[in-house]
Design a protein around this motif. Structure first.
Motif, short mmCIF file in Angstrom:
data_model
loop_
_atom_site.label_atom_id
_atom_site.label_comp_id
_atom_site.label_asym_id
_atom_site.label_seq_id
_atom_site.Cartn_x
_atom_site.Cartn_y
_atom_site.Cartn_z
N GLU A 158 0.83 -1.20 0.00
CA GLU A 158 0.00 0.00 0.00
C GLU A 158 0.87 1.25 0.00
O GLU A 158 2.02 1.24 0.43
N VAL A 159 0.25 2.33 -0.45
CA VAL A 159 0.93 3.62 -0.50
C VAL A 159 0.28 4.54 0.53
O VAL A 159 -0.92 4.82 0.44
N ALA A 160 1.07 4.98 1.48
CA ALA A 160 0.55 5.86 2.51
C ALA A 160 1.20 7.24 2.50
O ALA A 160 0.66 8.18 3.07
N ASN A 161 2.38 7.36 1.89
CA ASN A 161 3.08 8.64 1.91
C ASN A 161 3.98 8.75 0.67
O ASN A 161 4.03 7.84 -0.16
N ALA A 162 4.74 9.86 0.62
CA ALA A 162 5.59 10.10 -0.54
C ALA A 162 6.68 9.06 -0.66
O ALA A 162 7.07 8.66 -1.77
N SER A 163 7.20 8.60 0.46
CA SER A 163 8.26 7.59 0.42
C SER A 163 7.73 6.30 -0.19
O SER A 163 8.39 5.67 -1.02
N ASP A 164 6.52 5.90 0.23
CA ASP A 164 5.92 4.69 -0.35
C ASP A 164 5.68 4.89 -1.85
O ASP A 164 5.87 3.95 -2.63
N LEU A 165 5.27 6.12 -2.20
CA LEU A 165 4.98 6.36 -3.61
C LEU A 165 6.25 6.27 -4.45
O LEU A 165 6.23 5.75 -5.57
N ARG A 166 7.37 6.75 -3.92
CA ARG A 166 8.63 6.67 -4.66
C ARG A 166 9.03 5.20 -4.85
O ARG A 166 9.49 4.80 -5.92
N ALA A 167 8.85 4.40 -3.81
CA ALA A 167 9.16 2.97 -3.93
C ALA A 167 8.24 2.31 -4.94
O ALA A 167 8.66 1.46 -5.74
N ALA A 168 6.97 2.72 -4.93
CA ALA A 168 6.01 2.17 -5.88
C ALA A 168 6.41 2.50 -7.31
O ALA A 168 6.32 1.66 -8.21
N LYS A 169 6.85 3.74 -7.52
CA LYS A 169 7.25 4.16 -8.86
C LYS A 169 8.38 3.27 -9.39
O LYS A 169 8.38 2.89 -10.58
#
Length: 999
Positions: A123-134
């Motif tokens: 899951e994506v909860a913050n910008a750090s998670d979003l960068r990993a998702a990218k």
């Protein structure tokens, strides 16, 4: 909820999908009984197929949505900073793909008996998670011609449960290829924007706009030069047409087709501009209407017009023009035939080097011995020897002649040297003297030699009849009188022949070299002058061919090319023979070479001045615009650069992938628009803004004066011809529309022109008086009779400045005074050279009158358009309101004469912005193959609910497609006072809204 909708694929399609896109898994499980292993395998196979479908479906949806709301510039937010500036769109697409796939994986459920398999991503909860998702997602163009998209999602977790308990997990990274053109469209639009902003040296808007503006500018420029009432050669309405045609051309080259609405709008705008131009400038004449129609107003295609070589109303920049030495031949002729200068040239030809060649030989005798002693008791305490020389008779010896010299006269003498030696003797206090004498005899030979080298520019050649007075073609002495003059200079002046021989023996001969000048025939000056007149005509007709555009951009230097051409002809023109028939012929050759060399020197000076003007033009262009001569030359090259062909239609897996361009506004107008016309607009906007700077709008006192500066005695004065044309324009305007302001300014200028005319005619009759036998009264009468042919001040001024008056004065003087051909020519050249500061009216009066003429013409036309519409306006336009007579442009002259062309430069800058720029392709999702993928940029913020909290975060901005393009256009016309240029008094035309296009 995220802004994405979720989609499901029926499991009935799984069998087909497994055939076309399978994923082989080899998981390792905890050992269980065989039936359990079979259930796990079946559940994994089912979950794998569903995962593949979920990835495909999610990537397809992400592609469509990323294209519909493309991120071009990342937002300065925690979420926006996840995107890299250079790859913002791809990064946003990767993020969307991750979130779309994550949502769809929640629906994956493989089941077999008591075994279930689920799929998930973190899951994506913050910008750090979003960068990993990218970083878990990669995308690239794939398929034929890059019309599809390949995506891989890394480390999807497949979780195996038995009766709710986790048995095992496995990570898979599916790769899918989907027929989504998101990346293709983004790349195409990026390419389009890059081409719109490319400079003149790269394919794009600037090059295509240049290719459209050049034929407009040259056709209108030559129509204006020919008399059509065109005030603005290049106006912003032409810039708008050219820019929009170029935009459509770049669209076609980039996308394979252009906006159909834009093509319709361009055709309509072209027609409207054509009517407007006829009303404002053509006066309805057949010639000018033809020029305008052929040059500009046929429906403009998206392909830039190519230079035409036939059926063209006027020349183009690629066409050659002939530049001749012309007036330089006469101006130089005047300097080298001034009586004192010509006399020196001819005198040098008749000047000979002479010298004495001597030889002495001793025949007998010598100095005396010791004087005799007076007695035995005397001692010699000193002695002194004296000698005297005396010629005692003739001799028969000869002296040799050095190479290159010839003998003029010889003589020989016998010379005695008589010695007396006196001794001083002393004896005690007494002193006495004794002497001894002797004689030495010498034979002395003397030759007076000469050679014809002298100081003359004529090459050293023998003169076969140098000393034969009868061989001169003018019944002159030739060089026959050189011998007596040489004898007088070197022999007689040294004391005569005997004395010269004596001084040779005494070693006291001083001067042994000299130059002597023979007497010239009285007819020589006129004979040589007439010969030079023929040479002058040949030199005057020396020409070179240069491209007009290259002349205007200062890429070529006509005076330098003329100099090189004249150097090639110099040997033939000088007509130097192997030997001279006479001294007169040598004098003729000397005068020809002196003249030719003077013309070459003047052309060299003109070439240097041309380089200086080039630098000053570049300075003016840089100071007044964003251009330069270097950029102007790029534009000249760009107009000849063939535009790239339209991009071929790419073929995808399902056939041709056709794109469609849809823009708002389809025609980027210079007018202000708002959302009532186009919904994509936000308030009031200017889709296109333009700045059009005409560098040389007035003849002098502005940019042109800064270039030709040193040509005039004072920067606050103009040439009489300029003032005369302005006065004529004022008179013509006042015949149709009388205004107090213009009449007052006209009267002031007329007074200055009258004064200048008076000063000019005074200088003319003074010249007649000084260079003929006419007295002052008769000289005044001659000039008065000649000038009576012109009645008005402006007509007289033009006659005085174009040479007509001087030619008529010569004819009258020649008839009254019975002048010879040479005398007439000398007088003509003298009169043409008359020029003083008092013959130049003031800049203020001239420009003030010109400004008033422009104002009246503009007011009358505007009034006609407002009051009576097109027909009345056409009648007003047909009147000669005088503006076409106003001079404009930069005289290309080194620095003033010979005036071989007039040039002008327009530097155009456009800035524009599409409120919405959309491109769609004719393939959509796998479930809807007939759908289209649309990529649209409208400047709005792009948001996305990345953490599924119901609130959208700002990713970035779908920047509008915007551009800035610059180009320069140079027009070169022949040298007439009318010139070429914008004559409405506005050097810079800026559209409303400049320089802010769009919001």
């Amino acid at each position: 909820m995220r802004d994405d909708t979720r989609g499901r694929v029926p499991f009935s399609l799984l069998g087909v999908l497994l055939l076309v896109s399978s994923l082989t898994l080899a998981p390792t499980f905890v050992t269980e009984p065989a039936p359990s292993e079979t259930a796990v395998e079946r559940a994994l196979n089912q979950a794998t197929a569903e995962t593949q479908v979920a990835v495909r479906d999610g990537v397809s949806a992400a592609g469509r949505r990323a294209a519909a709301n493309p991120v071009v510039t990342p937002a300065d937010t925690p979420i926006g900073r996840v995107l890299n500036d250079s790859t913002a769109f791809r990064d946003s697409l990767r993020i969307r793909a991750y979130l779309q796939v994550a949502d769809r994986l929640a629906e994956v459920n493989g089941r077999s008996g008591d075994v279930t398999v689920t799929a998930s991503l973190p899951e994506v909860a913050n910008a750090s998670d979003l960068r990993a998702a990218k970083h878990r997602v990669s995308v690239e163009r794939a398929g034929p011609n890059g019309t599809a998209m390949r995506a891989m999602v890394e480390n999807i977790v497949l979780t195996v449960r038995r009766n709710g308990e986790v048995v095992s997990t496995r990570h898979v990274s599916p790769t899918v290829v989907v027929p989504t053109q998101a990346l293709m469209l983004h790349d195409q639009v990026s390419t389009y924007q890059t081409r719109l902003n490319n400079g003149l040296d790269k394919p794009g808007l600037s090059q295509r706009m240049t290719a459209r503006l050049y034929p407009i500018a040259w056709a209108r420029g030559y129509a204006q030069y020919g008399g059509a009432g065109i005030e603005n050669v290049v106006a912003n309405r032409h810039v708008s047409l050219a820019a929009n045609g170029a935009l459509l051309g770049v669209q076609r080259a980039t996308f394979g087709r252009s906006d159909p609405a834009g093509r319709r709008a361009l055709k309509e705008a072209t027609a409207v501009t054509g009517i407007e131009d006829i009303v404002r400038g053509s006066r309805g004449t057949a010639a000018s209407s033809t020029v305008l129609d052929e040059a500009e107003y046929k429906p403009m295609s998206e392909t830039p017009p190519r230079p035409r070589t036939t059926n063209r109303p006027g020349p183009g920049p690629e066409d050659s023009m002939t530049v001749g030495i012309n007036g330089t031949a006469e101006s130089v002729f005047r300097t080298v035939t001034v009586p004192s200068t010509l006399n020196e040239t001819l005198e040098d030809a008749y000047t000979v080097e002479v010298a004495l060649e001597v030889h002495k030989s001793k025949r007998d005798g010598g100095p005396p011995g010791k004087p005799p002693s007076p007695g035995s008791n005397w001692t010699l305490v000193g002695d002194r020897t004296t000698a005297s020389v005396v010629a005692v008779g003739n001799a028969s010896d000869r002296v040799g002649t050095p190479d290159g010299w010839h003998t003029v006269e010889t003589f020989s003498r016998t010379v005695e040297r008589r010695y007396t030696r006196t001794g001083v003797w002393q004896s005690g206090p007494d002193r006495t003297y004794t002497t001894a004498s002797s004689t030495a005899r010498y034979r002395v030979s003397v030759a007076v030699v000469g050679r014809h080298h002298g100081r003359s520019p004529a090459p050293n050649r023998s003169i076969r009849t140098a000393h034969d007075a009868r061989a001169s073609p003018l019944n002159g002495s030739n060089l026959a009188d050189v011998e007596p003059k040489a004898m007088d200079t070197l022999v007689s002046d040294a004391g005569g022949r005997d004395r010269v021989a004596e001084r040779v023996v005494a070693d006291s001969l001083g001067r042994t070299e000299a130059t002597v000048t023979a007497d010239r025939p009285p007819e020589l000056d006129d004979w040589v002058y007439r010969d030079l007149m023929g040479l002058r005509a040949s030199v005057r007709n020396t020409t070179v061919s240069v491209e007009r555009g290259s002349v205007g951009t200062f890429e070529t230097n006509p005076p330098q090319e003329l100099r090189e051409r004249l150097m090639q002809r110099r040997a033939n023109l000088s007509d130097v023979p192997d030997t001279y028939d006479s001294t007169a012929q040598k004098a003729r050759i000397a005068a020809r070479l002196t003249y030719l060399d003077a013309v070459l020197t003047e052309l060299d000076a003109q070439a240097t001045a041309r380089d200086g003007n080039r630098k000053r033009v570049d300075t003016q262009l840089t100071e007044r615009t964003d251009g330069s001569l270097r950029a102007l030359r790029k534009g000249l090259t760009a107009r000849e650069t063939r535009a790239a062909r339209s991009r071929p239609v790419p073929v995808g897996p399902a056939g041709p992938v056709r794109t469609r361009v849809d823009t708002q506004t389809p025609y980027l107008t210079l007018a202000e628009l708002d959302e009532r016309r186009y919904r994509a607009l936000e308030g009031s906007e200017h889709p296109l803004v333009a700045r059009n700077a005409n560098v040389f709008t007035v003849p002098y006192g502005d940019a042109a004066d800064a270039v030709v500066g040193g040509a005039f005695e004072s920067v606050d004065r103009v040439r009489l011809a300029t003032a005369a044309n302005t006065l004529a324009a004022a008179n013509e305007t006042l015949e149709n529309e009388s205004t107090t302001t213009l009449a007052a300014k006209r009267d002031d200028l007329r007074g200055e022109v009258r004064v200048a005319n008076g000063e000019m005619t005074t200088q003319l009759w003074l010249a007649v008086s000084q260079h003929t036998d006419a007295g002052k009264g008769e000289s005044r009468a001659i000039v008065g009779e000649a000038m009576s042919a012109w009645e008005t001040p402006e007509a007289r001024a033009l006659a005085l400045t174009n040479g007509s008056a001087q030619e008529r004065v010569v004819r009258v003087a020649g008839g009254r005074l019975h002048l010879t051909r040479v005398e007439r020519d000398r007088l003509r050249l003298t009169l043409l050279a008359v020029d003083t500061p008092a013959t130049k009216p003031t800049l203020g009066s001239t420009n003030g009158t010109a400004s008033a003429v422009r104002t009246v013409a503009k007011d009358e036309l505007s009034k006609a358009l407002a009051d009576a519409g097109k027909q009345r306006a056409q009648r007003i336009a047909k009147k000669r309101l005088g503006t076409d007579r106003l001079p404009a442009g930069l005289p290309l002259a080194p620095p003033v004469t010979p005036w071989y062309a007039t040039a002008n430069i327009w530097w155009v800058t456009v800035e524009g912005e599409y409120a919405r720029f959309a491109v769609s392709a004719n393939h959509g999702s796998p479930g809807d193959p007939g759908a289209r993928t649309t990529y649209a940029r409208d400047g709005h913020n792009v948001t996305l609910d990345v953490d599924d909290d119901g609130a959208a975060e700002r990713l970035g901005t779908a920047d509008r497609v915007s551009f800035r393009a610059d180009t320069g256009v140079v027009v070169v016309v022949p040298p007439k006072p009318r010139g070429v240029g914008d004559k409405d008094g506005n050097a810079v035309e800026e559209s409303s809204g400049w320089p802010d296009a769009g919001n």
